[in-house]
Design a protein around this motif. Structure first.
Motif, mmCIF file in Angstrom:
data_model
loop_
_atom_site.group_PDB
_atom_site.id
_atom_site.type_symbol
_atom_site.label_atom_id
_atom_site.label_comp_id
_atom_site.label_asym_id
_atom_site.label_seq_id
_atom_site.Cartn_x
_atom_site.Cartn_y
_atom_site.Cartn_z
ATOM 1 N N MET A 32 106.600 -91.459 21.080
ATOM 2 C CA MET A 32 107.372 -90.497 21.603
ATOM 3 C C MET A 32 106.356 -89.112 21.458
ATOM 4 O O MET A 32 106.350 -88.510 20.532
ATOM 5 N N PRO A 33 105.402 -88.996 22.622
ATOM 6 C CA PRO A 33 104.639 -87.951 22.583
ATOM 7 C C PRO A 33 105.234 -86.320 22.263
ATOM 8 O O PRO A 33 106.183 -86.338 22.687
ATOM 9 N N LYS A 34 104.454 -85.563 21.637
ATOM 10 C CA LYS A 34 104.955 -84.258 21.553
ATOM 11 C C LYS A 34 104.055 -83.524 22.119
ATOM 12 O O LYS A 34 102.822 -83.580 22.336
ATOM 13 N N PRO A 35 104.538 -81.997 22.432
ATOM 14 C CA PRO A 35 103.748 -81.162 23.142
ATOM 15 C C PRO A 35 102.493 -80.683 22.245
ATOM 16 O O PRO A 35 102.758 -80.785 20.878
ATOM 17 N N VAL A 36 101.309 -80.118 22.561
ATOM 18 C CA VAL A 36 100.219 -79.713 21.748
ATOM 19 C C VAL A 36 100.606 -78.205 21.490
ATOM 20 O O VAL A 36 99.748 -77.544 20.704
ATOM 21 N N VAL A 37 101.493 -77.424 22.033
ATOM 22 C CA VAL A 37 101.838 -76.076 21.894
ATOM 23 C C VAL A 37 102.891 -76.119 20.656
ATOM 24 O O VAL A 37 103.289 -76.999 20.344
ATOM 25 N N ASP A 38 103.035 -74.879 20.267
ATOM 26 C CA ASP A 38 103.807 -74.690 18.976
ATOM 27 C C ASP A 38 105.106 -74.770 19.285
ATOM 28 O O ASP A 38 105.627 -74.258 20.310
ATOM 29 N N THR A 39 105.936 -75.817 18.595
ATOM 30 C CA THR A 39 107.390 -75.663 18.939
ATOM 31 C C THR A 39 108.162 -75.244 17.471
ATOM 32 O O THR A 39 107.469 -75.159 16.635
ATOM 33 N N ALA A 40 109.372 -75.085 17.928
ATOM 34 C CA ALA A 40 110.173 -74.620 16.933
ATOM 35 C C ALA A 40 110.813 -75.616 15.975
ATOM 36 O O ALA A 40 111.566 -75.432 14.953
ATOM 37 N N GLY A 41 110.601 -77.005 16.287
ATOM 38 C CA GLY A 41 111.066 -78.040 15.508
ATOM 39 C C GLY A 41 112.370 -78.460 16.265
ATOM 40 O O GLY A 41 112.259 -79.999 16.226
ATOM 41 N N ALA A 42 113.404 -78.039 16.309
ATOM 42 C CA ALA A 42 114.603 -78.542 16.900
ATOM 43 C C ALA A 42 114.675 -78.846 18.453
ATOM 44 O O ALA A 42 113.992 -78.178 18.923
ATOM 45 N N LEU A 43 115.312 -79.723 18.885
ATOM 46 C CA LEU A 43 115.379 -79.997 20.324
ATOM 47 C C LEU A 43 116.216 -78.902 20.920
ATOM 48 O O LEU A 43 117.133 -78.416 20.155
ATOM 49 N N THR A 44 116.164 -79.169 22.188
ATOM 50 C CA THR A 44 116.980 -77.912 23.055
ATOM 51 C C THR A 44 117.289 -78.632 24.420
ATOM 52 O O THR A 44 116.760 -79.752 24.604
ATOM 53 N N SER A 45 117.987 -77.919 25.084
ATOM 54 C CA SER A 45 118.702 -78.473 26.369
ATOM 55 C C SER A 45 118.144 -77.486 27.522
ATOM 56 O O SER A 45 118.359 -76.408 27.275
ATOM 57 N N GLU A 60 99.383 -85.032 23.654
ATOM 58 C CA GLU A 60 98.258 -85.837 23.133
ATOM 59 C C GLU A 60 98.943 -86.954 22.607
ATOM 60 O O GLU A 60 100.014 -87.104 22.040
ATOM 61 N N THR A 61 98.141 -88.074 22.999
ATOM 62 C CA THR A 61 98.256 -89.276 22.250
ATOM 63 C C THR A 61 97.054 -89.726 21.629
ATOM 64 O O THR A 61 96.007 -89.436 22.043
ATOM 65 N N ASN A 62 97.247 -90.354 20.444
ATOM 66 C CA ASN A 62 95.993 -90.787 19.734
ATOM 67 C C ASN A 62 95.515 -92.347 19.480
ATOM 68 O O ASN A 62 94.821 -92.746 18.804
ATOM 69 N N PHE A 63 96.429 -93.103 20.601
ATOM 70 C CA PHE A 63 95.764 -94.311 20.834
ATOM 71 C C PHE A 63 96.617 -95.017 22.197
ATOM 72 O O PHE A 63 97.396 -94.110 22.658
ATOM 73 N N GLU A 64 95.787 -95.826 22.608
ATOM 74 C CA GLU A 64 96.435 -96.586 24.065
ATOM 75 C C GLU A 64 97.921 -97.100 24.009
ATOM 76 O O GLU A 64 98.151 -97.716 22.852
ATOM 77 N N ILE A 65 98.374 -96.932 25.206
ATOM 78 C CA ILE A 65 99.675 -97.705 25.181
ATOM 79 C C ILE A 65 99.834 -98.339 26.478
ATOM 80 O O ILE A 65 99.253 -97.602 27.644
ATOM 81 N N ASN A 66 100.422 -99.549 26.796
ATOM 82 C CA ASN A 66 100.657 -100.207 27.906
ATOM 83 C C ASN A 66 102.218 -99.647 28.255
ATOM 84 O O ASN A 66 103.084 -100.398 27.593
ATOM 85 N N SER A 115 105.316 -99.882 36.062
ATOM 86 C CA SER A 115 104.744 -101.193 36.461
ATOM 87 C C SER A 115 103.324 -101.311 35.384
ATOM 88 O O SER A 115 102.204 -101.292 35.947
ATOM 89 N N ASN A 116 103.628 -101.350 34.346
ATOM 90 C CA ASN A 116 102.886 -101.644 33.147
ATOM 91 C C ASN A 116 101.521 -100.845 33.397
ATOM 92 O O ASN A 116 100.316 -101.337 33.618
ATOM 93 N N ILE A 117 101.618 -99.369 33.344
ATOM 94 C CA ILE A 117 100.544 -98.439 33.281
ATOM 95 C C ILE A 117 99.816 -98.195 31.945
ATOM 96 O O ILE A 117 100.609 -98.328 30.882
ATOM 97 N N LYS A 118 98.599 -98.204 32.050
ATOM 98 C CA LYS A 118 97.955 -98.005 30.720
ATOM 99 C C LYS A 118 97.624 -96.810 30.492
ATOM 100 O O LYS A 118 96.846 -96.084 31.421
ATOM 101 N N LEU A 119 98.225 -96.153 29.448
ATOM 102 C CA LEU A 119 97.890 -94.779 29.195
ATOM 103 C C LEU A 119 96.820 -94.601 27.999
ATOM 104 O O LEU A 119 97.001 -95.242 26.942
ATOM 105 N N SER A 120 95.730 -93.883 28.152
ATOM 106 C CA SER A 120 94.763 -93.833 27.133
ATOM 107 C C SER A 120 94.670 -92.796 26.129
ATOM 108 O O SER A 120 95.742 -91.997 26.262
ATOM 109 N N ALA A 121 94.299 -92.894 25.026
ATOM 110 C CA ALA A 121 94.444 -91.905 23.855
ATOM 111 C C ALA A 121 93.620 -90.684 24.620
ATOM 112 O O ALA A 121 92.970 -90.584 25.402
ATOM 113 N N GLY A 122 94.360 -89.600 23.935
ATOM 114 C CA GLY A 122 93.799 -88.241 24.644
ATOM 115 C C GLY A 122 94.877 -87.316 24.947
ATOM 116 O O GLY A 122 96.101 -87.440 24.842
#
Length: 194
Positions: A32-45, A60-66, A115-122
């Motif tokens: 569950m990726p999170k923004p690199v910007v500062d967030t207030a912690g709680a979710l919003t709509s 940012e992701t720190n590892f690869e995922i299919n 369709s089984n997309i590979k997303l790299s770290a970064g």
């Protein structure tokens, strides 16, 4: 970043010097990726209802995922419809994934196959664009009021909006000049599964 890592035989990968690896490839079954910007912690709509607006932020992701599935959480529906979600490279010059959801007619978790997309770290950008008259609110990250570092002059903007052709995520974009920095726009909460 929430994630589960799977290692065969309970071994942790090491580099050639025997040190624990910090760059692990293809070992995650969800994130569950999170923004690199500062967030207030709680979710919003936030609303997703202007089909010439792409709601964008860097994550940012720190590892690869299919990726085989992407999940979003809908809060409410005013007018049913679909949205497009696209993921881009950090420089905005490569569209790494694009999906269109099924028809969203009620709140809850919406799952779309990939369709089984590979997303790299970064670093990557996520863009959400509603189609047609779609008018829904989606759960996303709550922006902190401390967003001064979102867009220093001449540097990539980390969160805001893009002007797009109706219902169409762009093929590419310039993160320095094409993103309008904003404080109250959708930063989509999403989950990726293998």
């Amino acid at each position: 970043l929430f994630a589960k890592r799977l290692f065969p035989s309970s071994t942790i990968p090491t580099d050639s010097g025997g040190l624990q690896s910090t760059s692990v490839r293809g070992d995650s079954n969800f994130m569950m990726p999170k923004p690199v910007v500062d967030t207030a912690g709680a979710l919003t709509s936030n609303n997703c209802n202007v089909n010439t607006t792409g709601y964008i932020y860097a994550f940012e992701t720190n590892f690869e995922i299919n990726i085989k599935e992407i999940h979003i959480n809908v809060n409410a529906v005013v007018t049913a419809g679909t949205i497009d979600i696209a993921i881009y490279s950090a420089d905005g010059q490569k569209k790494e994934m694009e999906i269109t959801t099924g028809n969203i007619a009620a709140g809850g978790i919406i799952t779309t196959s990939v369709s089984n997309i590979k997303l790299s770290a970064g670093l990557h950008y996520c863009v959400a664009v509603p189609n047609g008259t779609t008018d829904i609110s989606l759960y996303g990250y709550n922006r902190s009021t401390n967003m001064a570092l979102n867009n220093p002059t001449g540097q990539p903007v980390l969160a805001g909006t893009l002007t797009v052709s109706a219902g169409t995520p762009p093929q590419t974009f310039n993160p320095v000049s094409d993103i309008t920095a904003g404080f109250g726009n959708l930063m989509l909460l999403f989950r990726l599964d293998n």
